[in-house]
Design an enzyme around this catalytic site. Structure first.
Site, mmCIF file in Angstrom:
data_model
loop_
_atom_site.group_PDB
_atom_site.id
_atom_site.type_symbol
_atom_site.label_atom_id
_atom_site.label_comp_id
_atom_site.label_asym_id
_atom_site.label_seq_id
_atom_site.Cartn_x
_atom_site.Cartn_y
_atom_site.Cartn_z
ATOM 1 N N HIS A 522 0.904 -1.309 -0.172
ATOM 2 C CA HIS A 522 -0.165 0.041 -0.048
ATOM 3 C C HIS A 522 0.829 1.143 -0.063
ATOM 4 O O HIS A 522 0.657 2.187 -0.755
ATOM 5 C CB HIS A 522 -0.820 0.153 1.201
ATOM 6 N N GLU A 523 1.930 1.367 0.914
ATOM 7 C CA GLU A 523 2.619 2.535 0.915
ATOM 8 C C GLU A 523 3.794 2.854 -0.275
ATOM 9 O O GLU A 523 3.748 3.838 -0.760
ATOM 10 C CB GLU A 523 3.590 2.610 2.246
ATOM 11 N N HIS A 526 1.606 4.044 -2.976
ATOM 12 C CA HIS A 526 1.431 5.620 -2.945
ATOM 13 C C HIS A 526 2.429 6.349 -3.701
ATOM 14 O O HIS A 526 2.103 7.517 -4.181
ATOM 15 C CB HIS A 526 1.553 6.090 -1.521
ATOM 16 N N GLU A 583 -5.745 6.349 -1.539
ATOM 17 C CA GLU A 583 -5.986 5.428 -0.624
ATOM 18 C C GLU A 583 -6.152 4.246 -1.198
ATOM 19 O O GLU A 583 -5.965 3.061 -1.030
ATOM 20 C CB GLU A 583 -6.737 6.002 0.604
ATOM 21 N N ASP A 587 -4.691 0.633 -1.685
ATOM 22 C CA ASP A 587 -5.092 -0.443 -1.189
ATOM 23 C C ASP A 587 -5.023 -1.788 -2.289
ATOM 24 O O ASP A 587 -4.730 -2.711 -2.081
ATOM 25 C CB ASP A 587 -6.482 -0.596 -0.674
#
Ligand SMILES: [Zn+2]
Length: 683
Positions: A522-523, A526, A583, A587
């Site tokens: 997830h990070e 980003h 976000e 995900d």
């Protein structure tokens, strides 16, 4: 108490609360210091078909057993973990508070800060006296020309009146730190609260004005005067809010970067003497800065002109009591709780005092507490295994970038360079913050908080004109969260999140890849979402995409935007697809590459089922398991307006319904609700 995460720079895994919650002396309920946060197959509701509602299958039993506690607006797996950390920190602080002359310098500071905060009778006895010097200084203002000097003083105490001032990366030269003037000065959480015209928003504004009036009454004003003062506050804040950007717009880097000279800034608002402000606030000399939103500053000039000096004094007095409320007597704390927690978030009771004091100490002296916390909780093994997982996830993302059909070769090359350049920060910082110049005085709870704010503001302002130091972490190591910062191109995984249920030494790989693995993914993604993709490998705001690839990317993110905009969060209120786009993309991308990394680890050898569940099934349960949560309706409503993250249910069902691997793992029919007919896929 300043909030230490800025909205713009850091994309975190979950919402950080941006307001000081209310307070007082409700006794602590009996609760377990060590709730069982591990996953077990008993958590599954076998009466629910995972293909119908995977979140309900994985979380409904947990949700039934874990209603929102009376002193919270919501409760989830993150909170369980956070609570465990609170007990550990309380232990550290109580020992430090009780320690005698042999205490070290750090123990003296954290111990005395905590003890002062806990000393309710001293706080009661002091009344509003600790704010008296502030009030006197405000009363003495002779003209509006004196405002800059007064605002310097308040800003340095952590009271963000009128506007915000800080340091931050230069978006187009990200290795340099520059000064930053931003919107600010509001009492309600966001500009939209001042203008939405639905009945609920109307009612909330009415109650806000009542709350402000009650706080003035607590300061000794009579009812009629207090009511008039509250209206002045509302008028000034509404005026300021007119020039402010909404949350969705603030996700667009181009809308929040305007590098101007100090003279250009001065021309935007001649009524405010910036020279006096900058000289007083303690910033090194500079001749250009990021004026985050020039329209806000232009509008601010009009608001200054439109109100009398007396009205400004009222506004400053309100914000002074509001900023200090956490450490004022119970009557203030309860009134603040009543509006900001009860009315706004649906919380029934104030948190026990010790929990509030743990939170304030963490906030103000986080790195001192954190050093002891990591000694006690975080071993070298945790760091090594996490780094190995990050490497596995980075490899998968690299493979994924190489293989996505919609991206051209040139953009792929640049994307891989950016991926390579990401710095991984695991566990805790290599450079703890230095608090040696900060004085913590036993018995002066509010003063300690104000001095901590002054000290921290000076720390941040000292960075102006210097190169970026990547060892500066945005939060202390006991934080249960993780983040990617597009302005530094790095990920941060504090020790607090490297525990069950995210990461469990005793669990199988599948659970860990679905938990912490997907969070790492997830990070990392980003860096390539609608916001992160606008920054390059050096974290500079620069377009490195070909026009066609950008178009392809936006088509795909558009699918995610529409999908989540169709989800209902509470009552008839749907999610804001644009606000939550980054976000949700993270995900979906995170799950995708975590799944790839898991298969790479298996290297063709399918592990034996555990509890009758295949590795693939357990991977998806690892993800669902970290998002089980309950929220009050009021809180859910508030987060739809403010939070770029979707609620847990949507984070789970949204992602799995986009993955054919889920359909396979659970043998779902093609028409099942958990199989999105128009599955979205970016990464
Ligand atoms: Zn995120």
């Amino acid at each position: 108490m300043r909030n230490f995460l800025k909205m713009l720079a850091v994309a975190t895994l979950l919402a950080c609360t941006v307001f000081v919650q209310g307070q007082s002396g409700t006794p602590a309920k009996a609760e377990s210091a060590k709730p069982d946060v591990r996953f077990s197959a008993d958590m599954l509701d076998k009466d629910i078909d995972p293909c119908n509602d995977f979140y309900a299958y994985a979380c409904s039993k947990w949700a039934a057993k874990n209603p929102v506690p009376a002193d919270r607006p919501g409760w989830g797996r993150f909170d369980e973990l956070q609570q465990r950390g609170e007990y550990i920190v309380r232990d550290i602080l109580e020992k430090a508070a009780a320690g005698g002359a042999s205490r070290g310098v750090s123990e003296q500071k954290i111990g005395d800060y905590y003890a002062s905060c806990m000393d309710e009778s001293a706080v009661e006895k002091a009344g509003a006296q600790p704010l008296q010097a502030d009030f006197e200084s405000i009363v003495k203002l002779k003209s509006k020309e004196d405002l800059p000097k007064e605002i310097v003083r308040l800003h340095r105490e952590g009271n963000d009146v009128l506007f915000g001032f800080d340091s931050g990366s230069d978006f187009k030269n990200a290795s340099q730190i520059i000064a930053e003037v931003d919107q600010g000065g509001l009492g309600l959480p966001d500009r939209d609260y001042y203008f939405k015209d639905d009945p609920k928003s109307d009612d909330l504004r009415k109650k806000y004005v009542e709350h402000v009036a009650k706080m003035f009454v607590l300061l000794g004003d009579d009812q009629a005067k207090a009511a008039a003062e509250a209206q002045v506050v509302m008028d000034i804040e509404t005026g300021l809010a007119k020039g402010a950007l909404d949350q969705t717009s603030r996700r667009d880097p181009k809308k929040i970067y305007h590098k101007l000279t100090d003279k250009e800034l001065a021309a935007l608002s001649p009524a405010f003497n910036w020279t006096v402000y900058f000289a007083g606030v303690g910033a090194p000399q500079f001749d250009s800065l990021n004026v985050v939103e020039p329209d806000f500053i232009k509008n601010m000039q009009q608001v200054i002109d439109a109100h009398s000096l007396d009205e400004w004094k009222t506004y400053l007095r309100w914000h002074t009591v509001h900023a200090g409320v956490a450490l004022l007597p119970t009557a203030f704390v309860n009134e603040n709780f009543d509006f900001f927690s009860k009315t706004m978030r649906g919380t029934k009771e104030l948190r026990p005092r010790w929990k509030r004091c743990v939170a304030y100490t963490n906030n103000d002296l986080g790195d001192l507490v954190g050093q002891i916390y990591v000694q006690q909780t975080f071993g070298a093994e945790g760091k090594e295994r996490t780094l190995a997982m990050v490497a596995a996830l980075e490899k998968s993302l690299g493979d994924d970038i190489k293989n996505v059909p919609w991206m051209g070769a040139d953009t792929k090359t640049q994307a891989l360079v950016k991926l390579q350049a990401i710095t991984n920060r695991i566990g805790y910082t290599d450079k703890w913050r230095d608090y040696s110049a900060l004085q913590i005085v036993r018995g002066d709870a509010l003063g300690n908080s104000q001095r901590s704010n002054q000290h921290d503001m000076q720390r941040r302002l000292n960075k102006i004109g210097k190169p970026l130091d990547k060892r500066d972490w945005p939060y202390p190591p006991m934080t249960v969260n993780a983040s990617y910062n597009p302005l530094e191109n790095n990920i941060t995984f504090p020790a607090g999140i490297l525990q069950p249920p995210f990461y469990d030494n005793q669990a199988d790989d599948a659970m860990n890849f679905g938990g912490i693995g997907a969070v790492i993914g997830h990070e990392l993604t980003h860096g390539f979402d609608d916001q992160g993709s606008q920054f390059d490998a050096e974290a500079n705001l620069r377009d490195w995409w070909t026009a066609n690839d950008k178009k392809q990317f936006e088509e795909r993110t558009g699918c995610v935007k529409d999908q989540y905009a169709s989800f209902v969060a509470v009552d008839d209120l749907k999610l804001n697809g644009k606000l939550t786009l980054g976000e949700n993309t993270a995900d979906n991308g995170g799950m995708r590459i975590a799944y790839m990394a898991m298969l790479n680890t298996f290297a063709g050898k399918e592990p034996a089922p555990v509890d009758g569940l295949s590795a693939e099934q357990r991977f998806f349960l690892g993800w669902a398991n970290v998002w089980c949560q309950n929220r009050t309706d009021a809180y859910a409503r508030m987060l739809v307006n403010l939070d770029p993250h979707s609620p847990g249910k949507n984070r789970v069902n949204g992602t799995v319904s986009n993955m054919p691997e889920f359909k396979e793992a659970y043998h779902c029919a093609a028409t099942a609700p958990m199989v999105n007919q128009n599955a979205c896929r970016v990464w």
